[in-house]
Motif scaffolding. Structure first.
Motif, PDB file in Angstrom:
ATOM      1  N   SER A 309     -18.646  13.386  43.351  1.00 35.28           N
ATOM      2  CA  SER A 309     -19.216  14.643  43.839  1.00 35.28           C
ATOM      3  C   SER A 309     -18.510  15.844  43.209  1.00 35.28           C
ATOM      4  O   SER A 309     -19.143  16.855  42.876  1.00 35.28           O
ATOM      5  CB  SER A 309     -19.103  14.713  45.359  1.00 35.28           C
ATOM      6  N   ARG A 310     -17.217  15.745  43.007  1.00 36.18           N
ATOM      7  CA  ARG A 310     -16.485  16.846  42.363  1.00 36.18           C
ATOM      8  C   ARG A 310     -16.924  17.011  40.905  1.00 36.18           C
ATOM      9  O   ARG A 310     -17.089  18.140  40.426  1.00 36.18           O
ATOM     10  CB  ARG A 310     -14.983  16.569  42.433  1.00 36.18           C
ATOM     11  N   ASP A 311     -17.093  15.889  40.223  1.00 37.26           N
ATOM     12  CA  ASP A 311     -17.546  15.970  38.827  1.00 37.26           C
ATOM     13  C   ASP A 311     -18.945  16.574  38.742  1.00 37.26           C
ATOM     14  O   ASP A 311     -19.235  17.355  37.815  1.00 37.26           O
ATOM     15  CB  ASP A 311     -17.538  14.575  38.197  1.00 37.26           C
ATOM     16  N   GLN A 312     -19.827  16.220  39.688  1.00 39.45           N
ATOM     17  CA  GLN A 312     -21.171  16.787  39.698  1.00 39.45           C
ATOM     18  C   GLN A 312     -21.122  18.301  39.862  1.00 39.45           C
ATOM     19  O   GLN A 312     -21.864  19.032  39.217  1.00 39.45           O
ATOM     20  CB  GLN A 312     -21.991  16.162  40.833  1.00 39.45           C
ATOM     21  N   LEU A 313     -20.246  18.767  40.699  1.00 40.55           N
ATOM     22  CA  LEU A 313     -20.145  20.202  40.963  1.00 40.55           C
ATOM     23  C   LEU A 313     -19.576  20.951  39.761  1.00 40.55           C
ATOM     24  O   LEU A 313     -20.005  22.068  39.444  1.00 40.55           O
ATOM     25  CB  LEU A 313     -19.266  20.402  42.198  1.00 40.55           C
ATOM     26  N   LEU A 314     -18.613  20.351  39.069  1.00 46.00           N
ATOM     27  CA  LEU A 314     -17.955  21.036  37.950  1.00 46.00           C
ATOM     28  C   LEU A 314     -18.724  20.913  36.635  1.00 46.00           C
ATOM     29  O   LEU A 314     -18.423  21.659  35.688  1.00 46.00           O
ATOM     30  CB  LEU A 314     -16.552  20.455  37.752  1.00 46.00           C
ATOM     31  N   PHE A 315     -19.685  20.019  36.570  1.00 45.64           N
ATOM     32  CA  PHE A 315     -20.362  19.776  35.295  1.00 45.64           C
ATOM     33  C   PHE A 315     -21.025  21.026  34.701  1.00 45.64           C
ATOM     34  O   PHE A 315     -20.870  21.280  33.502  1.00 45.64           O
ATOM     35  CB  PHE A 315     -21.388  18.654  35.457  1.00 45.64           C
ATOM     36  N   PRO A 316     -21.765  21.860  35.459  1.00 45.83           N
ATOM     37  CA  PRO A 316     -22.356  23.064  34.845  1.00 45.83           C
ATOM     38  C   PRO A 316     -21.309  24.022  34.297  1.00 45.83           C
ATOM     39  O   PRO A 316     -21.513  24.642  33.249  1.00 45.83           O
ATOM     40  CB  PRO A 316     -23.149  23.693  35.995  1.00 45.83           C
ATOM     41  N   LEU A 317     -20.171  24.145  34.977  1.00 44.91           N
ATOM     42  CA  LEU A 317     -19.119  25.049  34.507  1.00 44.91           C
ATOM     43  C   LEU A 317     -18.480  24.535  33.229  1.00 44.91           C
ATOM     44  O   LEU A 317     -18.211  25.298  32.293  1.00 44.91           O
ATOM     45  CB  LEU A 317     -18.062  25.220  35.601  1.00 44.91           C
ATOM     46  N   ILE A 318     -18.249  23.220  33.158  1.00 47.12           N
ATOM     47  CA  ILE A 318     -17.644  22.643  31.957  1.00 47.12           C
ATOM     48  C   ILE A 318     -18.628  22.671  30.795  1.00 47.12           C
ATOM     49  O   ILE A 318     -18.254  22.933  29.649  1.00 47.12           O
ATOM     50  CB  ILE A 318     -17.165  21.204  32.254  1.00 47.12           C
ATOM     51  N   PHE A 319     -19.897  22.410  31.081  1.00 50.43           N
ATOM     52  CA  PHE A 319     -20.916  22.372  30.025  1.00 50.43           C
ATOM     53  C   PHE A 319     -21.059  23.736  29.352  1.00 50.43           C
ATOM     54  O   PHE A 319     -21.266  23.818  28.139  1.00 50.43           O
ATOM     55  CB  PHE A 319     -22.253  21.941  30.627  1.00 50.43           C
ATOM     56  N   THR A 320     -20.950  24.810  30.111  1.00 52.28           N
ATOM     57  CA  THR A 320     -21.102  26.169  29.577  1.00 52.28           C
ATOM     58  C   THR A 320     -19.769  26.829  29.260  1.00 52.28           C
ATOM     59  O   THR A 320     -19.752  28.002  28.855  1.00 52.28           O
ATOM     60  CB  THR A 320     -21.861  27.035  30.584  1.00 52.28           C
ATOM     61  N   ASN A 321     -18.656  26.089  29.446  1.00 54.41           N
ATOM     62  CA  ASN A 321     -17.320  26.627  29.188  1.00 54.41           C
ATOM     63  C   ASN A 321     -17.048  27.878  30.035  1.00 54.41           C
ATOM     64  O   ASN A 321     -16.479  28.866  29.560  1.00 54.41           O
ATOM     65  CB  ASN A 321     -17.144  26.955  27.699  1.00 54.41           C
ATOM     66  N   MET A 322     -17.429  27.824  31.296  1.00 53.58           N
ATOM     67  CA  MET A 322     -17.245  28.956  32.209  1.00 53.58           C
ATOM     68  C   MET A 322     -16.366  28.567  33.400  1.00 53.58           C
ATOM     69  O   MET A 322     -16.346  29.286  34.401  1.00 53.58           O
ATOM     70  CB  MET A 322     -18.611  29.437  32.718  1.00 53.58           C
ATOM     71  N   GLN A 323     -15.612  27.474  33.316  1.00 62.58           N
ATOM     72  CA  GLN A 323     -14.881  26.994  34.480  1.00 62.58           C
ATOM     73  C   GLN A 323     -13.762  27.941  34.903  1.00 62.58           C
ATOM     74  O   GLN A 323     -13.367  27.962  36.071  1.00 62.58           O
ATOM     75  CB  GLN A 323     -14.314  25.592  34.223  1.00 62.58           C
ATOM     76  N   ASN A 324     -13.217  28.729  33.991  1.00 66.63           N
ATOM     77  CA  ASN A 324     -12.139  29.662  34.319  1.00 66.63           C
ATOM     78  C   ASN A 324     -12.578  31.116  34.190  1.00 66.63           C
ATOM     79  O   ASN A 324     -11.731  32.014  34.075  1.00 66.63           O
ATOM     80  CB  ASN A 324     -10.926  29.413  33.416  1.00 66.63           C
ATOM     81  N   LYS A 325     -13.880  31.341  34.202  1.00 63.78           N
ATOM     82  CA  LYS A 325     -14.389  32.699  34.016  1.00 63.78           C
ATOM     83  C   LYS A 325     -15.168  33.220  35.201  1.00 63.78           C
ATOM     84  O   LYS A 325     -15.486  34.415  35.249  1.00 63.78           O
ATOM     85  CB  LYS A 325     -15.274  32.740  32.769  1.00 63.78           C
ATOM     86  N   VAL A 326     -15.521  32.370  36.126  1.00 67.88           N
ATOM     87  CA  VAL A 326     -16.292  32.797  37.305  1.00 67.88           C
ATOM     88  C   VAL A 326     -15.658  32.180  38.554  1.00 67.88           C
ATOM     89  O   VAL A 326     -14.987  31.146  38.493  1.00 67.88           O
ATOM     90  CB  VAL A 326     -17.772  32.367  37.204  1.00 67.88           C
ATOM     91  N   ASP A 327     -15.889  32.857  39.689  1.00 63.31           N
ATOM     92  CA  ASP A 327     -15.514  32.337  41.004  1.00 63.31           C
ATOM     93  C   ASP A 327     -16.769  31.884  41.727  1.00 63.31           C
ATOM     94  O   ASP A 327     -17.825  32.533  41.643  1.00 63.31           O
ATOM     95  CB  ASP A 327     -14.801  33.412  41.828  1.00 63.31           C
ATOM     96  N   VAL A 328     -16.667  30.773  42.440  1.00 64.93           N
ATOM     97  CA  VAL A 328     -17.816  30.172  43.107  1.00 64.93           C
ATOM     98  C   VAL A 328     -17.568  30.158  44.613  1.00 64.93           C
ATOM     99  O   VAL A 328     -16.502  29.717  45.068  1.00 64.93           O
ATOM    100  CB  VAL A 328     -18.066  28.735  42.596  1.00 64.93           C
ATOM    101  N   GLU A 329     -18.542  30.649  45.361  1.00 72.52           N
ATOM    102  CA  GLU A 329     -18.523  30.581  46.816  1.00 72.52           C
ATOM    103  C   GLU A 329     -19.815  29.914  47.267  1.00 72.52           C
ATOM    104  O   GLU A 329     -20.904  30.346  46.871  1.00 72.52           O
ATOM    105  CB  GLU A 329     -18.410  31.973  47.440  1.00 72.52           C
ATOM    106  N   ALA A 330     -19.705  28.864  48.064  1.00 70.49           N
ATOM    107  CA  ALA A 330     -20.881  28.096  48.472  1.00 70.49           C
ATOM    108  C   ALA A 330     -20.830  27.839  49.968  1.00 70.49           C
ATOM    109  O   ALA A 330     -19.762  27.556  50.525  1.00 70.49           O
ATOM    110  CB  ALA A 330     -20.954  26.782  47.706  1.00 70.49           C
TER     111      ALA A 330
END
Length: 396
Positions: A309-330
């Motif tokens: 489940s963690r990998d599913q959530l992080l996949f869009p951020l890793i795919f677009t190289n935005m994992q350290n550029k945006v904050d996510v609130e859900a």
């Protein structure tokens, strides 16, 4: 009447009895000669056939045997397909004579519903020509002499493509030299643009040339065509290049990206509502610039215990190289870990479009990140143990 002669009237000439006998002998002789000539011709033909069979190579004999077996197999499969299509048309109450392949696909989808995501895993019924791979025709004559000049390379049709590409490159080099002598430069507006296309994959290339290829062969093919398409006058060979390209998937619906708002801190904010997956519903907010912080119902990513489940959530951020550029609130509710992670994943991917360019958005769409998954659990049917499971039936 004159003694010793029997005059017989003939419309063209008068002949005597002895002459008539001579003619009968002559006709009989001619008939015998004709029969002998026909026999000799048949004998010569049979001898020629025997000689041809003797000169026929073992490779041709094996090919003819395999071709005959393949034709018989395809004939049987075609007959079974026609029977199945007729039964399917009768089940749907349609006319079997006008039942097309489109009607077959719709009937299969109706009679055998499937929740499998991959279309290749779903039940289907196609004609044998589409199911079974193509076979090459004879590449050599009866004596074993190959038709193609690249036959002994093992992959003649593949190397024929490379040969043609190199030939076209040499022609473009000559044309460029002629233009340079005249003091002319290529028009930038006529440059070959392949941004809306992608090279055919290895499987499609193998189907086209009806040959098995290695990864190295495929890389050589791609490098050769890329080199050809990058030449200044490559637009002159546009038809040849596009023959090995396929357009990107057509967008049936075009959704504009959400316009980001600016919060009190001066950061861009995008909120995506009604993010669905199974029975889970989520609301996802993205803030840019950020540090990669993730907040899910007041907790960090450890909200999900399983790694998947963690990998599913992080996949869009890793795919677009935005994992350290945006904050996510859900904020997510209902459903289980898999459904909640899928809902948040789609919300993140849908909100990232506001901070990305068109090319990256197209890559996300091809990767399936922008497609909402509407699949849900199939309900139980009355009179059955489950959605598909049946009760055990015993005769006694």
């Amino acid at each position: 009447m004159i003694r010793g002669f029997n005059l017989v009237y003939d419309p063209f000439r008068i002949i005597n009895k002895n002459t008539t006998l001579s003619l009968n002998v002559f006709i009989t002789t001619v008939k015998n000669l004709s029969t002998t000539q026909v026999c000799n011709e048949k004998l010569q033909t049979s001898v020629a056939d025997v000689q041809q069979k003797k000169t026929q190579s073992k490779a041709m004999k094996l090919y003819l045997e395999r071709a005959r077996e393949h034709d018989e197999f395809m004939k049987t499969q075609r007959h079974e397909y026609e029977i199945g299509k007729r039964h399917l048309a009768n089940m749907m109450g349609e006319n079997p004579e006008t039942f097309t392949q489109k009607d077959v696909d719709e009937a299969i989808e109706y009679l055998f519903p499937s929740g499998l995501y991959d279309k290749k895993a779903r039940p289907l019924m196609k004609s044998p020509e589409e199911v079974f791979p193509q076979r090459k025709a004879a590449e050599f004559d009866e004596t074993g002499r190959p038709f193609h000049f690249l036959f002994y390379t093992g992959r003649p049709y593949f190397y024929q493509i490379l040969h043609d590409a190199v030939q076209k490159m040499n022609d473009l080099y000559k044309f460029e030299s002629a233009m340079v002598k005249k003091g002319l430069v290529p028009d930038p507006n006529l440059k070959l643009e392949l941004s809306g296309y992608q090279w055919i994959d290895k499987g499609a290339l193998e189907t086209m040339v009806v040959e098995s290829l290695t990864l190295r062969d495929y890389e050589t093919f791609i490098n050769t065509l890329e080199r050809l398409s990058e030449l200044p006058y490559s637009y002159r060979e546009k038809d040849f290049v596009l023959r090995y390209c396929k357009p990107l998937l057509n967008q049936t619906k075009t959704f504009e990206a959400i316009q980001p708002q600016v919060d009190s801190d001066g950061r861009q904010v995008v909120t995506v509502y009604d993010c669905c997956r199974k029975t889970a519903r989520a609301t996802v907010t993205l803030r840019m610039p950020g540090t990669g912080k993730i907040d899910i119902n007041g907790k960090d990513i450890t909200y999900f215990n399983d790694i998947q489940s963690r990998d599913q959530l992080l996949f869009p951020l890793i795919f677009t190289n935005m994992q350290n550029k945006v904050d996510v609130e859900a904020e997510v509710r209902n459903g289980g870990p898999s459904g909640q992670a899928g809902a948040i994943r789609w919300g993140i991917a849908w909100g990232l479009r506001s901070f990305l360019d068109y090319n990256m958005m197209e890559k996300m769409r091809l990767a399936g990140l922008l497609t909402m998954d509407f699949r849900t659990r199939e309900r139980k049917k009355p009179g059955q143990a489950g959605a598909r499971k049946k009760f055990t039936w015993k005769k006694r």
